[in-house]
Design a protein around this motif. Structure first.
Motif, PDB file in Angstrom:
ATOM      1  N   ASN A   1       0.762  -1.059  -0.001  1.00 17.53           N
ATOM      2  CA  ASN A   1      -0.046   0.140   0.071  1.00 17.53           C
ATOM      3  C   ASN A   1       0.803   1.429  -0.004  1.00 17.53           C
ATOM      4  N   ALA A   2       0.734   2.011  -1.113  1.00 13.31           N
ATOM      5  CA  ALA A   2       1.410   3.282  -1.218  1.00 13.31           C
ATOM      6  C   ALA A   2       3.236   3.274  -0.860  1.00 13.31           C
ATOM      7  N   ALA A   3       3.664   1.999  -1.391  1.00 10.07           N
ATOM      8  CA  ALA A   3       5.184   1.948  -1.153  1.00 10.07           C
ATOM      9  C   ALA A   3       5.890   1.782  -2.400  1.00 10.07           C
ATOM     10  N   LEU A   4       5.522   1.024  -3.289  1.00  7.70           N
ATOM     11  CA  LEU A   4       6.303   0.568  -4.563  1.00  7.70           C
ATOM     12  C   LEU A   4       6.642   1.849  -5.229  1.00  7.70           C
ATOM     13  N   GLN A   5       6.209   3.292  -5.096  1.00  6.95           N
ATOM     14  CA  GLN A   5       6.604   4.078  -5.711  1.00  6.95           C
ATOM     15  C   GLN A   5       7.988   4.660  -5.393  1.00  6.95           C
ATOM     16  N   TRP A   6       8.528   4.151  -4.168  1.00  5.57           N
ATOM     17  CA  TRP A   6       9.877   4.573  -3.696  1.00  5.57           C
ATOM     18  C   TRP A   6      10.835   3.427  -4.427  1.00  5.57           C
ATOM     19  N   VAL A   7      10.560   2.705  -4.906  1.00  8.63           N
ATOM     20  CA  VAL A   7      11.284   1.456  -5.522  1.00  8.63           C
ATOM     21  C   VAL A   7      11.547   1.621  -7.102  1.00  8.63           C
ATOM     22  N   PRO A   8      12.585   2.012  -7.524  1.00 10.03           N
ATOM     23  CA  PRO A   8      13.082   2.104  -8.926  1.00 10.03           C
ATOM     24  C   PRO A   8      13.027   0.657  -9.496  1.00 10.03           C
ATOM     25  N   HIS A   9      12.209   0.493 -10.585  1.00 10.39           N
ATOM     26  CA  HIS A   9      12.067  -0.704 -11.341  1.00 10.39           C
ATOM     27  C   HIS A   9      11.239  -1.951 -10.507  1.00 10.39           C
TER      28      HIS A   9
ATOM     29  N   ALA B   1       8.591  -3.133 -10.942  1.00  7.15           N
ATOM     30  CA  ALA B   1       8.004  -4.218 -11.677  1.00  7.15           C
ATOM     31  C   ALA B   1       8.635  -5.272 -12.039  1.00  7.15           C
ATOM     32  N   ASP B   2      10.001  -5.120 -11.919  1.00  8.06           N
ATOM     33  CA  ASP B   2      10.914  -6.223 -12.257  1.00  8.06           C
ATOM     34  C   ASP B   2      11.015  -7.253 -11.293  1.00  8.06           C
TER      35      ASP B   2
ATOM     36  N   ARG C   1       9.391 -12.505  -8.999  1.00  4.01           N
ATOM     37  CA  ARG C   1      10.105 -12.946  -8.065  1.00  4.01           C
ATOM     38  C   ARG C   1       9.027 -13.224  -6.721  1.00  4.01           C
ATOM     39  N   TRP C   2       8.394 -12.149  -6.604  1.00  3.56           N
ATOM     40  CA  TRP C   2       7.176 -11.834  -5.455  1.00  3.56           C
ATOM     41  C   TRP C   2       6.098 -13.008  -6.037  1.00  3.56           C
TER      42      TRP C   2
ATOM     43  N   GLU D   1      -0.242  -5.477 -18.390  1.00  3.19           N
ATOM     44  CA  GLU D   1       0.624  -6.208 -19.241  1.00  3.19           C
ATOM     45  C   GLU D   1       1.657  -6.960 -18.380  1.00  3.19           C
ATOM     46  N   ARG D   2       2.275  -6.420 -17.597  1.00  2.00           N
ATOM     47  CA  ARG D   2       3.253  -6.956 -16.768  1.00  2.00           C
ATOM     48  C   ARG D   2       2.838  -8.279 -16.153  1.00  2.00           C
ATOM     49  N   LEU D   3       1.709  -8.043 -15.365  1.00  2.00           N
ATOM     50  CA  LEU D   3       1.029  -9.064 -14.612  1.00  2.00           C
ATOM     51  C   LEU D   3       0.360 -10.120 -15.532  1.00  2.00           C
ATOM     52  N   ALA D   4      -0.339  -9.614 -16.567  1.00  2.00           N
ATOM     53  CA  ALA D   4      -0.885 -10.845 -17.221  1.00  2.00           C
ATOM     54  C   ALA D   4       0.162 -11.445 -18.129  1.00  2.00           C
ATOM     55  N   ASP D   5       1.276 -10.897 -18.304  1.00  3.67           N
ATOM     56  CA  ASP D   5       2.428 -11.859 -19.003  1.00  3.67           C
ATOM     57  C   ASP D   5       2.904 -12.939 -17.886  1.00  3.67           C
TER      58      ASP D   5
END
Length: 274
Positions: free
Chosen positions: A113-121, A123-124, A128-129, A186-190
Motif C-alpha cells: 500500500n503506497a510503497a512501491l513508488q519509492w522503489v525503482p524498477h 515491476a521487475d 520473484r514475488w 501487461e506485466r502481470l498478465a504476462d
C-alpha cells in the motif's frame, strides 16, 4: 533503499483517513484466499506505521500477517499492533527493503500500500514475488499516480531552483518510479495472472492552514526534510517558499482546500494449480 528518507509516523498519520481510503478500496477487490493451509499467510510490503496492516487482520482474523518496512521509525510505531489478533491469528513486523525483498516462504497474499513508488524498477520484482504466492493466491498493490500534479511538480521545480539545486539535487523528483496502469496490466498478465487494474482520482477536501503542505510533509517532502534536518534556517526557508507556491496552486475555498489525488491499483490472482 539508497539514501532512504527519515520518516515521521505521526506526521504521516495526520491524514490517516484519506490515506487509508485507497487501501479499503484495494482490499474490497481482493478475493478470498485459497487457504491451502490454516492460518493463511500474508505479507504487507512497505507496512509503514502498521495501521493498514491491522486492517488485514480484520479481514482475515485468523491469519499470520507480517508487515515489512525499512524505516525504523515506522516499524517502532507499527509495534503497537503486534501480537495475537482477536480471531486467533498473529501480527508481527520486521525489517525488509522492497527494493531487494526476496520471500523465503510462500504466501496466500502479498499486498503493498503506497510503497512501491519509492522503489525503482519495482515491476521487475513482480515475478520473484509472484513465485512466492501460492496457487490461487493474490498479489495486490496501490501506488500514488499524482507525480505530475502541482504538489509534486512544484516541489521538483523548487529543488531545481538556483538557490537549492546544489544542496537538494534531485530529491524533489526522485520518486517517479510508477508505470501507467496499462503497463502494470501487461506485466502481470504476462506472468499468467488474472489481473484487475484501475485508477481513481480522489477529490479530497483538506482542512486547516496550508493543508497540502502538511500532507506532503508526511510523504513527498520527506527526502528534502531529511537533507535539511540539521539546518533549521534552510529548512524553514525552503518550507516558506514551497508553502507560497502551494497556496497559489491549491487555494483555500469555502469548504476547505480541494486536493485531487490519483491512485493506481492492481490485483493479480495466480491460477489454481492444475
Amino acid at each position: 533503499m539508497h539514501d532512504a528518507p527519515t520518516w515521521d509516523p505521526q506526521q504521516y498519520l495526520r491524514h490517516a483517513g484519506h490515506r487509508t481510503r485507497p487501501f479499503h478500496d484495494l482490499l474490497a477487490r481482493i478475493a478470498e484466499l485459497p487457504r491451502h493451509q490454516t492460518p493463511a499467510r500474508i505479507a504487507d510490503l512497505g507496512c509503514g506505521p502498521g495501521n493498514v496492516t491491522a486492517l488485514l487482520a480484520e479481514r482475515w482474523p485468523d491469519a499470520h500477517i507480517t508487515g515489512y518496512d525499512n524505516s525504523p521509525e515506522m516499524l517502532k510505531e507499527a509495534e503497537f499492533y503486534a501480537g495475537p489478533t482477536k480471531g486467533g491469528g498473529h501480527l508481527d513486523f520486521t525489517t525488509a527493503d522492497a527494493a531487494d525483498w526476496a520471500p523465503d516462504e510462500s504466501y496466500d497474499l502479498i499486498v503493498s500500500n503506497a510503497a512501491l513508488q519509492w522503489v525503482p524498477h519495482h515491476a521487475d520484482s513482480f515475478k520473484r514475488w509472484l513465485d512466492a504466492v501460492k496457487p490461487g493466491g493474490t498479489f495486490a498493490f496501490q501506488v500514488p499516480g499524482n507525480f505530475t500534479s502541482p504538489s509534486h511538480a512544484l516541489l521538483g521545480e523548487l529543488c531545481d531552483a538556483p538557490q537549492w539545486r546544489d544542496r537538494l539535487d534531485s530529491h524533489g523528483r526522485r520518486f517517479v518510479h510508477i508505470l501507467q496502469p496499462a503497463d502494470y496490466l501487461e506485466r502481470l498478465a504476462d506472468l499468467g495472472c488474472e489481473t484487475d487494474v484501475w485508477e481513481t482520482t480522489y477529490v479530497q477536501l483538506l482542512q486547516g492552514d496550508d493543508p497540502v503542505l502538511d500532507w506532503v510533509k508526511g510523504t513527498a517532502l520527506r527526502p528534502v526534510l531529511t537533507v535539511l534536518e540539521d539546518d533549521t534556517g534552510a529548512r524553514e526557508a525552503f518550507l516558506e517558499e514551497f508553502r507560497d507556491l502551494l497556496r497559489k496552486a491549491y487555494p483555500s475555498g469555502r469548504h476547505g482546500t480541494v486536493f485531487p489525488f490519483r491512485r493506481i491499483f492492481a490485483v493479480a490472482r495466480k491460477p489454481e494449480a492444475a
